[in-house]
Design an enzyme around this catalytic site. Structure first.
Site, PDB file in Angstrom:
ATOM      1  CB  SER A  76      -0.936   0.006   1.214  1.00  0.00           C
ATOM      2  OG  SER A  76      -1.776  -1.125   1.198  1.00  0.00           O
ATOM      3  CG  HIS A 126      -2.158   3.846   3.367  1.00  0.00           C
ATOM      4  ND1 HIS A 126      -3.534   3.648   3.367  1.00  0.00           N
ATOM      5  CD2 HIS A 126      -1.619   2.605   3.249  1.00  0.00           C
ATOM      6  CE1 HIS A 126      -3.805   2.359   3.245  1.00  0.00           C
ATOM      7  NE2 HIS A 126      -2.656   1.704   3.178  1.00  0.00           N
TER       8      HIS A 126
END
Length: 295
Positions: free
Chosen positions: A200, A246
């Site tokens: 991610s 993230h």
């Protein structure tokens, strides 16, 4: 089929931007400096002034006239590749292969995921105890089918156009450094109690880079900003998501992409690889500082 130089531009799409003359479904705000036909990132060839289309480059270098561009280059100065999506395919293949391996032997997860360090009653392990490779291996590790499915879809949708626009080497540096930056921020904030895994961070880096590239090409920013806002909403509202990865990947990817696509032509390599080097150096500093704190 390629149009002849000087032919009319493709009619504009619904957003008002014309479609690339070789890929009409791809809207673009950039035109060839010679024939003025609209060209998408995959068709852009860096020239002494602006960008040219593949047809003009071929005509300039293969008809006895002096070439207007010494070598076909991508928007960021990378070499034009026969398969501009090869690195993206390889990255997806590595992620899928690792997923299959850990599905067969789930004990591998314990050896590869991002772990800062374990409490004293357990055997010493984790990044704080010298297992720095976990910052890298965790980027290719997934445990749930939905997790790898979402990440690989994002990697394909975002990565393929970026690889075409940046070139293989720059694109790979963007991906890996974004993922490492996400691991580093997770290690800084969440270690040692919160394990982490997944691509991610790297995918969010590609998302930030996509926004920078679209801004550079004068594309409509609303779709990518909406996608980014939606993903950030999920990041901070869904439980079990390592938001640090993230955010770290997004920041790194945005910074690196800005250096890649806005570097001045006369100092392009210095600015581009200097930006990558600075991001890597900052990532290393974060890891070293956090390791000193934990040990």
């Amino acid at each position: 089929m390629d149009q002849a130089p000087g032919s009319p531009q493709q009619p504009p799409n619904s957003s008002g931007l014309p479609g690339c003359y070789r890929h009409p479904d791809r809207e673009t705000g950039i035109s060839c400096t010679r024939c003025e036909r609209p060209i998408c990132p995959e068709c852009m060839v860096s020239a002494s002034v602006g960008f040219q289309c593949p047809t003009c480059v071929r005509e300039g270098s293969g008809t006895g006239h002096a070439p207007t561009a010494n070598q076909p280059r991508t928007l960021a100065g990378g070499t034009i590749a026969a398969d501009p999506r090869l690195v993206t395919k390889i990255l997806i293949g590595i992620n899928v292969a690792v997923f299959i391996l850990v599905t067969v032997d789930d004990s591998l997860i314990r050896d590869l995921f991002l772990l800062g360090g374990t409490p004293p009653q357990y055997l010493p392990e984790g990044v704080a105890h010298g297992e720095w490779y976990r910052l890298f291996t965790s980027m290719f590790l997934h445990q749930e089918i939905w997790h790898i499915a979402f990440n690989m879809l994002g990697l394909w949708w975002l990565g393929a156009p970026l690889e075409s626009a940046l070139g293989r080497a720059r694109y790979l540096a963007l991906y890996l450094l974004s993922g490492l930056a996400g691991s580093a921020l997770t290690y800084l904030i969440a270690a040692p109690t919160q394990p982490s895994l997944g691509a991610s961070g790297a995918v969010f880096g590609l998302m930030g880079a996509t926004a920078v590239l679209m801004r550079r090409l004068n594309y409509d920013m609303r779709p990518v900003l909406a996608l980014l806002a939606l993903n950030m909403l999920f990041t901070f509202t869904w439980s079990g998501i390592a938001w640090e990865a993230h955010v770290g990947g997004l920041i790194a990817g945005t910074v690196i992409a800005y250096g890649l696509v806005h570097a001045p032509r006369e100092r392009r390599a210095l600015v581009q690889w200097g930006t990558c080097g600075l991001v890597l150096l900052l990532t290393i500093v974060i890891v070293v500082v956090r390791t000193l704190q934990l040990t």
